[in-house]
Design an enzyme around this catalytic site. Structure first.
Site, PDB file in Angstrom:
ATOM      1  N   GLU A  35       5.141  73.354   8.578  1.00 49.04           N
ATOM      2  CA  GLU A  35       4.278  72.780   7.502  1.00 49.04           C
ATOM      3  C   GLU A  35       3.306  73.932   7.132  1.00 49.04           C
ATOM      4  O   GLU A  35       2.561  74.474   8.168  1.00 49.04           O
ATOM      5  CB  GLU A  35       3.551  71.630   7.859  1.00 49.04           C
ATOM      6  CG  GLU A  35       2.756  71.007   6.891  1.00 49.04           C
ATOM      7  CD  GLU A  35       1.708  69.709   7.262  1.00 49.04           C
ATOM      8  OE1 GLU A  35       1.963  69.368   8.287  1.00 49.04           O
ATOM      9  OE2 GLU A  35       0.899  69.406   6.397  1.00 49.04           O
ATOM     10  N   ARG A 261       6.731  69.834  23.571  1.00 49.44           N
ATOM     11  CA  ARG A 261       5.968  70.893  22.827  1.00 49.44           C
ATOM     12  C   ARG A 261       5.607  71.910  23.971  1.00 49.44           C
ATOM     13  O   ARG A 261       5.390  71.720  25.257  1.00 49.44           O
ATOM     14  CB  ARG A 261       4.543  70.024  22.637  1.00 49.44           C
ATOM     15  CG  ARG A 261       3.932  70.464  21.447  1.00 49.44           C
ATOM     16  CD  ARG A 261       2.866  69.242  21.208  1.00 49.44           C
ATOM     17  NE  ARG A 261       3.352  68.804  19.588  1.00 49.44           N
ATOM     18  CZ  ARG A 261       3.253  69.406  18.709  1.00 49.44           C
ATOM     19  NH1 ARG A 261       2.466  70.524  18.683  1.00 49.44           N
ATOM     20  NH2 ARG A 261       3.675  68.863  17.345  1.00 49.44           N
ATOM     21  N   LYS A 271      -3.083  73.167  15.150  1.00 51.95           N
ATOM     22  CA  LYS A 271      -3.543  73.900  13.949  1.00 51.95           C
ATOM     23  C   LYS A 271      -4.874  73.549  13.226  1.00 51.95           C
ATOM     24  O   LYS A 271      -5.717  74.288  12.898  1.00 51.95           O
ATOM     25  CB  LYS A 271      -2.518  73.706  12.868  1.00 51.95           C
ATOM     26  CG  LYS A 271      -1.306  74.977  13.012  1.00 51.95           C
ATOM     27  CD  LYS A 271      -0.391  74.663  11.680  1.00 51.95           C
ATOM     28  CE  LYS A 271       0.694  73.581  12.071  1.00 51.95           C
ATOM     29  NZ  LYS A 271       1.605  73.574  11.058  1.00 51.95           N
TER      30      LYS A 271
HETATM   31  P1  ATP Z   1       0.259  70.966  14.719  1.00 52.53           P
HETATM   32  O1  ATP Z   1       0.163  69.946  15.451  1.00 52.53           O
HETATM   33  O2  ATP Z   1      -0.436  72.213  15.591  1.00 52.53           O
HETATM   34  O3  ATP Z   1      -0.225  71.182  13.296  1.00 52.53           O
HETATM   35  P2  ATP Z   1       3.024  70.735  14.099  1.00 52.53           P
HETATM   36  O4  ATP Z   1       3.707  70.540  14.838  1.00 52.53           O
HETATM   37  O5  ATP Z   1       2.388  69.706  12.990  1.00 52.53           O
HETATM   38  O6  ATP Z   1       1.575  71.529  14.862  1.00 52.53           O
HETATM   39  P3  ATP Z   1       4.471  72.159  12.231  1.00 52.53           P
HETATM   40  O7  ATP Z   1       4.294  73.196  11.203  1.00 52.53           O
HETATM   41  O8  ATP Z   1       4.961  70.786  11.779  1.00 52.53           O
HETATM   42  O9  ATP Z   1       3.455  72.038  13.216  1.00 52.53           O
HETATM   43  O10 ATP Z   1       5.648  72.714  13.243  1.00 52.53           O
HETATM   44  C1  ATP Z   1       6.731  73.260  12.710  1.00 52.53           C
HETATM   45  C2  ATP Z   1       7.933  73.059  14.028  1.00 52.53           C
HETATM   46  O11 ATP Z   1       7.653  73.832  15.069  1.00 52.53           O
HETATM   47  C3  ATP Z   1       8.028  71.774  14.092  1.00 52.53           C
HETATM   48  O12 ATP Z   1       9.573  71.556  14.290  1.00 52.53           O
HETATM   49  C4  ATP Z   1       7.422  71.599  15.437  1.00 52.53           C
HETATM   50  O13 ATP Z   1       7.880  70.569  16.134  1.00 52.53           O
HETATM   51  C5  ATP Z   1       7.564  72.612  16.205  1.00 52.53           C
HETATM   52  N1  ATP Z   1       5.930  73.019  16.960  1.00 52.53           N
HETATM   53  C6  ATP Z   1       4.979  73.090  16.670  1.00 52.53           C
HETATM   54  N2  ATP Z   1       4.193  73.099  17.621  1.00 52.53           N
HETATM   55  C7  ATP Z   1       4.746  73.300  18.905  1.00 52.53           C
HETATM   56  C8  ATP Z   1       4.869  73.447  20.007  1.00 52.53           C
HETATM   57  N3  ATP Z   1       3.376  73.689  20.574  1.00 52.53           N
HETATM   58  N4  ATP Z   1       5.715  73.791  21.052  1.00 52.53           N
HETATM   59  C9  ATP Z   1       7.059  73.517  20.420  1.00 52.53           C
HETATM   60  N5  ATP Z   1       7.342  73.284  19.112  1.00 52.53           N
HETATM   61  C10 ATP Z   1       6.335  73.229  18.368  1.00 52.53           C
HETATM   62 MG    MG Z   2       3.561  68.842  11.635  1.00 48.24          MG
END
Ligand code: ATP
Ligand code: MG
Length: 557
Positions: A35, A261, A271
């Site tokens: 995102e 995660r 984020k």
């Molecule tokens: P945040 O909660 O920090 O905003 P998010 O999961 O919403 O993180 P995205 O940009 O939606 O962030 O994530 C893009 C991809 O990276 C998704 O497939 C997500 O599952 C993966 N991802 C994000 N954070 C992690 C993490 N800490 N470990 C493994 N994969 C991750």
């Molecule tokens: Mg997300």
């Protein structure tokens, strides 16, 4: 196939199973779906290495798909930064795609679902909808709008999208099962009204699709075979599959699978929290070398190889866990040791004068660039009567465990001679301003003389007073003093910020071979650690960041 690997992770096992059961190998396709609401962090790197790694293993395409369904938080700056970071890690995506490219298709499908009696516009306020959802052990209550005629919902959805209604006035919901044991199946929201300009579609849309109504449909449209996401989406899987059934018109049905995660000790990774650190000025931007972001790690001096190796070491797991940040630092040392040229730098200098060395003499000593790399060759190091050494490397008198310079004892100056401490000169405050020593002219390193082979307890790094150049050195430490800063129920993660996470040394002196360095170049400073030239660096004002010390010293503190 992945046979060449030592052991398959559980995701690879799932893929192997699917191939065995008849999925053609050329149908494999993956995606990384960030995102664009922030910069990528080391957690994302786990997902990047997983998805792009599978792409490499199976020679399958991997799409970069921006999950841009929330115009309130998303920006082009983030899109650009994300692309830069993935490319820097060395991965190539097949297609650059955006969920917003599918807004029209998603809308058309939603209209179809209303016509088939599978979706309806609900005019209740959000709190009411939440209340009616029930609990995992109690069924929910059906909305009074649930069975309204399709024409009404079609008309309202169209008007929602024209901007006739306020945000929150109504939503489009899927009609599934308010008594389902899975809460996500209790008539989930598909669309909400947002009067916001989108970074790509501008003002065209006033309704925006929810994650659940976007992600699987995007996977289906792109014919992604395995859609890998983090564990919190496991309970969404039935909904993911239900939505795909509703729109299915042939082709491959994507499979959602979940992995844990990546969490890292001594930092935060959400984020939202990283944005807060940036916006409130606790750090100097998303690429501050203390941030767990890819851009922060890059500025800190990490290599893509170190990050990828760290991903392999920490692995892919089915269960939540925390990876020790020491493992990340280990991965950095391991790679930098192989590639970083050795140089000498003195951070907290004090003058050392070799009384019996000729006053105007300058010798050029041969110094090995990298003992780990035969092709790295040698450089010339000037040596003269007046030098700088680290203030901490001298004590007037010390116990037997102090292997550095003291009065009356011998040490070696690296690549140069054996010297003996003779006397000190102090200022009016008692601070040492000059150390005087004598050297043994026959003890030159590598000269082969018996004197040069003499064993002395310590070896010190040094630079000459005349030839050395000044530099600013930024010494970074962990940003938080707590292993899990956001793991405390009644305390804010900001309370655990490390007040000494950045220390700046403006008096450092470097050997002259470092004059022409460029931002991003990495070095090992003898005995001090690994350092990288910061983007702020200019020839007339060199700036280095410490990436990591030579050994793990943190536990001792
Ligand atoms: P945040 O909660 O920090 O905003 P998010 O999961 O919403 O993180 P995205 O940009 O939606 O962030 O994530 C893009 C991809 O990276 C998704 O497939 C997500 O599952 C993966 N991802 C994000 N954070 C992690 C993490 N800490 N470990 C493994 N994969 C991750
Ligand atoms: Mg997300």
């Amino acid at each position: 196939m992945a046979e060449d690997k030592k052991s398959l992770n559980f995701i690879e096992q799932i893929i192997e199973e699917d191939l065995k059961n008849g999925l053609p190998k050329d149908k494999l396709r993956f995606r990384f779906p960030p995102e664009p609401n922030g910069y990528l962090h080391i957690g994302h790197a786990a997902s990047i290495c997983l998805n792009f790694g599978l792409g490499r293993t199976y020679q399958a395409p991997v799409n970069l798909r921006f999950d841009d369904t929330n115009p309130a938080k998303e920006e082009q700056e983030y899109v650009d930064a994300i692309k830069k970071d993935i490319a820097w890690l060395g991965f190539e995506w097949d297609k650059e795609l955006y969920a917003s490219d599918y807004f029209q298709q998603l809308y058309d499908w939603a209209v179809e679902m209303i016509k088939q009696g599978k979706a309806y516009v609900d005019e209740q306020p959000q709190e009411k909808i939440n209340e009616q959802r029930g609990t995992p052990t109690q069924p929910g209550i059906e909305s009074p709008y649930r069975n309204r005629p399709a024409e009404e919902s079609l008309d309202l959805l169209e008007r929602m999208n024209k901007g006739e209604f306020e945000e929150g006035a109504m939503v489009l919901r899927a009609k599934i099962d308010m008594a389902s044991p899975n809460m996500h199946m209790r008539d989930p929201i598909m669309y909400r009204i947002l009067h916001r300009a989108h970074h790509r579609t501008g003002d065209h849309w006033k309704v925006y699709p929810m994650y659940d109504w976007t992600h699987g449909q995007s996977d289906y449209l792109e014919q992604v075979s395995h859609s890998l996401c983090t564990l919190e989406f496991k309970s969404h899987r039935p909904l993911y599959e239900w939505f795909i059934e509703q729109v299915y018109s042939g082709g491959l049905k994507p499979k959602q699978r979940e992995f844990a995660r990546r969490n890292l000790s001594y930092t935060v990774m959400s984020k939202r929290k990283l944005l807060q650190l940036v916006e409130e000025g606790h750090v100097n931007g998303w690429d501050d070398p203390r941030m767990p972001t890819i851009s922060g790690l890059r500025r800190r001096g990490y290599t893509p190889e170190a990050i990828i190796n760290f991903s392999e070491l920490s692995g892919i797991s089915k269960r939540e866990n925390v990876t020790d940040v020491a493992l990340l630092e280990f991965a950095a040392r391991e790679h930098l040791n192989k590639i970083a040229p050795r140089r000498m730098a003195v951070l907290n200098p004090v003058k050392l004068i070799i009384d019996n060395y000729p006053e105007d003499k300058v010798e050029y000593l041969k110094a090995e660039n990298n003992p780990e790399d035969d092709s790295a060759g040698y450089r010339d190091l000037p040596f003269a009567r007046e030098l700088y050494i680290e203030r901490d490397d001298f004590k007037e008198s010390a116990n037997r465990k102090f292997f550095r310079l003291t009065l009356g004892k011998e040490v070696r100056l690296k690549n140069a001679y054996i010297i003996k401490g003779e006397s000190v000169i102090k200022d009016e405050n008692g601070e040492i301003i000059e150390i005087h020593a004598t050297y043994d002219p026959l003890s030159k390193s590598g000269s082969g003389t018996p004197e040069s082979k003499r064993k002395v307890k310590g070896t010190l790094h040094w630079v000459t007073a005349e030839h050395s150049i000044p530099a600013e050195i930024r010494i970074y430490d962990r940003l938080f003093i707590d292993e899990a800063p956001d793991g405390h129920k009644d305390r804010n993660f900001l309370e655990f910020l490390n007040p000494n996470s950045l220390q700046i040394d403006r008096k450092a002196r470097l050997e002259p071979n470092l004059q022409d360095v460029k931002p991003g170049e990495r070095f090992q400073f003898t005995r001090l650690g690994y350092f990288v030239v910061d983007p702020d660096s200019k020839p007339e004002h060199l700036v280095f960041n410490r990436t990591v010390t030579l050994r793990d010293t943190w536990k001792k503190k």
